[in-house]
Design a protein around this motif. Structure first.
Motif, PDB file in Angstrom:
ATOM      1  N   VAL A  42      67.149 122.050 -26.284  1.00 31.44           N
ATOM      2  CA  VAL A  42      68.372 122.490 -26.254  1.00 31.44           C
ATOM      3  C   VAL A  42      68.566 123.467 -24.982  1.00 31.44           C
ATOM      4  O   VAL A  42      67.478 124.184 -24.500  1.00 31.44           O
ATOM      5  CB  VAL A  42      68.988 122.963 -27.355  1.00 31.44           C
ATOM      6  CG1 VAL A  42      69.094 122.090 -28.540  1.00 31.44           C
ATOM      7  CG2 VAL A  42      68.303 124.134 -27.793  1.00 31.44           C
ATOM      8  N   ARG A  43      69.770 123.734 -24.424  1.00 36.91           N
ATOM      9  CA  ARG A  43      70.212 124.581 -23.602  1.00 36.91           C
ATOM     10  C   ARG A  43      70.100 126.029 -24.330  1.00 36.91           C
ATOM     11  O   ARG A  43      70.853 126.269 -25.279  1.00 36.91           O
ATOM     12  CB  ARG A  43      71.190 124.340 -22.859  1.00 36.91           C
ATOM     13  CG  ARG A  43      71.055 123.326 -21.827  1.00 36.91           C
ATOM     14  CD  ARG A  43      72.532 123.189 -20.812  1.00 36.91           C
ATOM     15  NE  ARG A  43      73.446 123.025 -21.813  1.00 36.91           N
ATOM     16  CZ  ARG A  43      74.091 121.664 -22.008  1.00 36.91           C
ATOM     17  NH1 ARG A  43      73.380 120.695 -21.800  1.00 36.91           N
ATOM     18  NH2 ARG A  43      75.186 121.688 -22.580  1.00 36.91           N
ATOM     19  N   SER A  44      69.493 126.845 -24.067  1.00 34.16           N
ATOM     20  CA  SER A  44      69.703 128.357 -24.699  1.00 34.16           C
ATOM     21  C   SER A  44      69.774 129.424 -23.537  1.00 34.16           C
ATOM     22  O   SER A  44      69.720 129.220 -22.278  1.00 34.16           O
ATOM     23  CB  SER A  44      68.215 128.740 -25.377  1.00 34.16           C
ATOM     24  OG  SER A  44      67.869 127.950 -26.237  1.00 34.16           O
ATOM     25  N   TYR A  45      70.290 130.554 -24.017  1.00 32.48           N
ATOM     26  CA  TYR A  45      70.613 131.493 -23.080  1.00 32.48           C
ATOM     27  C   TYR A  45      70.045 133.044 -23.406  1.00 32.48           C
ATOM     28  O   TYR A  45      69.930 133.393 -24.590  1.00 32.48           O
ATOM     29  CB  TYR A  45      72.130 131.626 -23.071  1.00 32.48           C
ATOM     30  CG  TYR A  45      72.925 130.507 -22.726  1.00 32.48           C
ATOM     31  CD1 TYR A  45      73.435 130.286 -21.307  1.00 32.48           C
ATOM     32  CD2 TYR A  45      73.214 129.533 -23.683  1.00 32.48           C
ATOM     33  CE1 TYR A  45      73.654 128.942 -21.052  1.00 32.48           C
ATOM     34  CE2 TYR A  45      73.880 128.163 -23.237  1.00 32.48           C
ATOM     35  CZ  TYR A  45      74.017 127.941 -21.924  1.00 32.48           C
ATOM     36  OH  TYR A  45      74.604 126.859 -21.484  1.00 32.48           O
ATOM     37  N   ARG A  46      69.582 133.478 -22.484  1.00 35.09           N
ATOM     38  CA  ARG A  46      68.900 134.827 -22.487  1.00 35.09           C
ATOM     39  C   ARG A  46      70.092 136.025 -22.471  1.00 35.09           C
ATOM     40  O   ARG A  46      71.155 135.698 -22.427  1.00 35.09           O
ATOM     41  CB  ARG A  46      67.944 135.357 -21.210  1.00 35.09           C
ATOM     42  CG  ARG A  46      67.134 134.314 -21.035  1.00 35.09           C
ATOM     43  CD  ARG A  46      66.134 134.590 -19.739  1.00 35.09           C
ATOM     44  NE  ARG A  46      65.179 133.724 -19.603  1.00 35.09           N
ATOM     45  CZ  ARG A  46      65.081 132.437 -18.927  1.00 35.09           C
ATOM     46  NH1 ARG A  46      66.320 132.377 -18.469  1.00 35.09           N
ATOM     47  NH2 ARG A  46      64.015 131.704 -18.837  1.00 35.09           N
ATOM     48  N   LYS A  47      69.757 137.168 -22.771  1.00 40.91           N
ATOM     49  CA  LYS A  47      70.749 138.404 -22.821  1.00 40.91           C
ATOM     50  C   LYS A  47      71.335 138.399 -21.735  1.00 40.91           C
ATOM     51  O   LYS A  47      72.549 138.760 -21.862  1.00 40.91           O
ATOM     52  CB  LYS A  47      69.805 139.613 -23.208  1.00 40.91           C
ATOM     53  CG  LYS A  47      70.623 140.518 -23.704  1.00 40.91           C
ATOM     54  CD  LYS A  47      69.720 141.982 -23.770  1.00 40.91           C
ATOM     55  CE  LYS A  47      70.765 143.232 -24.011  1.00 40.91           C
ATOM     56  NZ  LYS A  47      69.936 144.385 -24.392  1.00 40.91           N
ATOM     57  N   ASP A  48      71.118 138.128 -20.524  1.00 46.96           N
ATOM     58  CA  ASP A  48      71.563 138.324 -19.187  1.00 46.96           C
ATOM     59  C   ASP A  48      72.529 137.022 -18.886  1.00 46.96           C
ATOM     60  O   ASP A  48      73.145 137.093 -17.874  1.00 46.96           O
ATOM     61  CB  ASP A  48      70.711 138.571 -18.177  1.00 46.96           C
ATOM     62  CG  ASP A  48      69.814 137.625 -17.754  1.00 46.96           C
ATOM     63  OD1 ASP A  48      69.872 136.618 -18.449  1.00 46.96           O
ATOM     64  OD2 ASP A  48      68.837 137.684 -16.883  1.00 46.96           O
TER      65      ASP A  48
END
Length: 638
Positions: free
Chosen positions: A368-374
């Protein structure tokens, strides 16, 4: 006393045409002197006792003595022991017996400089007679650089031969092995004589000649500098072992040769199998501390431990690899839910699989597409498994994750190159076939417009059709431009000058709006070696999107800083507008072909910009989504 070339004087009193003969002799003497003075090798003239009579400038440079220090001295001062001790004996023996050791021959000896250092040289000595005087002339050639080159070549050969990895060099035409180091010969069980009759296909059971040519085609075409892939090697005895191949095409002096460095990854595969076994053991864990201990041993992969209770499934532990991968620290993650990884980007098929696994406490695997804190996106390979307590009741859920963004990008680039070639061929043919039809339609519109004079409503309709035809032509051209190969014409150019020129060129599309460009916070030196025209395309596409998104009054801010890319100096250029910014789903697709949020346009602008920047070996990506406005970040190698 003259210490250069020896004087050769011949009496000419009784010769006919004495004056002409003297002139010719003077010319010959001048030429001899010029040769002596300008010779690259050292030239030394000695008498029968070994006393130096003359030296040329090359000798002075070679030995470090001045002419005054050499002339009148025994030539053995230029030799180390034992040559120095034996020299006079050589001369005496030759004069008495005619036995030649050096005189009349050439041999490799050592010379001694004024500072006491020695060097290898090739010495050839010849005998001449001037009048009644017997002289010997020595020519000295410094072998230092040749010896150094020989040692370097020998050292490099030993390094390659003794390397632990397998190294293969084979012809780009026949694919026959030309050189195979000891490590490869030992692992395969073949001799070098046997290997010279083989090709890489003969030791790779998974490949045919046709399949191998398909793999190396991007190297032959210059699309990639090297290829990395895993396969099997088969030994002479028929056994196989897994390898990781690093292959590149080397072009030297017009010749193309494949160079392959091969790693035996048998131990790595065993380690992977062991890691998978350990991950499976997590299912049988009955205690949270044991679960945490197992997770910490999953080196290189991110691990989350989630409590299997209630509807929230709170995070209770994240290992260091996960914190590094996402930018969150352990304190920020504790108590949060799994959704922190994907935020608003919920329209993903893989998330349904994960949600079902969490709900039913079953195993699952998803990408899946995941997102970092930034806010930056990465592709996440996730494996989820429940952990049961002593009563066989699920108490926790373990999620093991791996950032596979680079692997996916490499695969996407290969697929994209094939796709672009097909698109380009199709669009070129379509545009060619459609050109005549569009021209006929244009001619008919022109004739119809003449017939409709005085009928403004009908003329307006014909103008709309004309605009539609122009849009179709532009669509053909943009798709063709997107699919065409990008050939760069690099030169040194200042990025600030480029983007200011592009901003000025866009005056018309912002003529009725107040939008300013702010680029004061940038270093003075923004010079990079780039294709100026292509980088102008990049800035134009970014600015057009920013101008469309900006309110009135609007502002586009450029900030630059020194950076590095793959350890090479680079410039980071961040372009941010004061518009509404990107949503996560838009940010994830902004560089995809034909994706657009505008009413007009093909959706190829940012996709073309991405191809141009990556062809420059740079990076283009969406910036921090947490800040106001939309930000595009370029990292361009200097």
């Amino acid at each position: 006393m003259y210490c250069g070339a020896p004087n050769l004087q011949i009496a000419n009193d009784n010769l006919p045409n004495s004056q002409n003969a003297t002139t010719d002799l003077n010319k010959a003497d001048a030429r001899l002197r010029a040769f002596f003075e300008t010779a690259v090798d050292g030239m030394i003239t000695i008498d029968e006792r070994g006393i130096v009579e003359s030296v040329n400038p090359a000798t002075v440079d070679l030995f470090g003595y001045s002419e005054e220090e050499l002339v009148g001295q025994n030539v053995k001062m230029l030799m180390p022991s034992p040559y120095q001790d034996q020299h006079d004996g050589y001369l005496e023996r030759y004069l008495n017996t005619g036995e030649q050791r050096i005189i009349g021959r050439g041999r490799e000896v050592e010379g001694r400089r004024k500072d006491g250092s020695t060097f290898p040289m090739y010495l050839s000595v010849s005998e001449i007679t001037v009048g009644s005087q017997r002289l010997f002339t020595g020519i000295v050639h410094d072998l230092s650089e040749l010896k150094h080159a020989e040692r370097s070549a020998s050292w490099l050969g030993r390094v390659l031969e003794d390397a632990l990895n397998e190294i293969y060099i084979f012809s780009s035409n026949t694919l026959k092995f030309e050189c195979v180091n000891r490590g490869a010969r030992h692992n395969l069980g073949y001799s070098m004589r046997e290997l010279r009759r083989l090709t890489p296909v003969d030791i790779k059971p998974e490949f045919t000649r046709e399949r191998f040519e398909e793999v190396v085609a991007p190297l032959r075409a210059g699309l990639f500098e090297n290829l990395v892939f895993e396969t099997l090697h088969v030994r002479k005895n028929g056994t196989t072992y897994p390898v990781e191949v690093h292959l590149q095409l080397s072009r030297v002096a017009g010749e193309s040769t494949f160079v392959s460095i091969v790693l035996d990854i048998t131990e790595r595969k065993r380690a992977e199998e062991e890691r998978n076994r350990l991950s499976a053991e997590l299912k049988d864990s009955v205690h949270e501390l044991r679960v945490r201990d197992q997770a910490l041993r999953s080196a290189g992969e991110g691990v989350l431990i989630i409590e299997a209770k209630g509807a929230d499934y709170p995070i209770v532990f994240a290992n260091e690899a996960f914190q590094t991968m996402t930018g969150y620290d352990a304190g920020e993650l504790r108590g949060k839910t799994f959704s922190i990884l994907y935020g608003d980007d919920v329209e993903q098929p893989g998330l349904e699989t994960i949600a079902d696994a969490l709900k039913n406490l079953i195993e699952c695997h998803a990408i899946v597409r995941s997102y970092r804190k930034d806010g930056t996106m990465f592709w996440n390979d996730i494996t989820i498994a429940p952990v049961r307590n002593g009563e066989a009741v699920p108490s926790h859920i373990v999620a093991v994750m791996e950032d596979i963004t680079e692997d996916r990008r490499t695969h996407e680039r290969l697929v994209q190159s094939e796709r672009l070639a097909a698109i380009g061929e199709m669009v070129t043919g379509l545009a060619h076939e459609s050109r005549n039809a569009l021209q006929r339609a244009q001619a008919c519109l022109d004739m119809l417009t003449l017939d409709l004079e005085g009928q403004p409503e009908q003329i307006d309709l014909t103008n709309r059709v004309r605009v539609a035809i122009d849009d179709l032509r532009r669509l053909y051209e943009e798709v063709r431009s997107y699919a065409a190969p990008i050939n760069l014409h690099r030169q040194n150019a200042d990025l600030r000058i480029i983007w200011r020129k592009v901003w000025d060129d866009l005056n018309l599309i912002r003529a009725d709006r107040t939008i300013e460009l702010v680029d004061d916070d940038c270093p003075s030196n923004l010079t990079c070696r780039i294709d100026q025209h292509r980088i102008e395309q990049v800035f134009r596409n970014i600015f057009e999107n920013a101008i469309t998104a900006c309110p009135t009054p609007g502002q586009v801010v450029i900030q630059c800083s020194e950076s590095d890319l793959d350890t090479q100096p680079a410039i980071r250029v961040a372009i941010r507008d004061n518009g509404p910014g990107f949503k996560q789903d838009v940010a994830a697709r902004i560089f995809q072909p034909f994706f657009t949020t505008k009413q007009r346009g093909t959706g190829l602008g940012m996709a073309i910009a991405k191809r141009i920047v990556e062809t420059h070996d740079g990076v283009i990506e969406v910036g921090d989504l947490q800040q106001p406005g939309a930000e595009i970040v370029l990292v361009i190698p200097r």
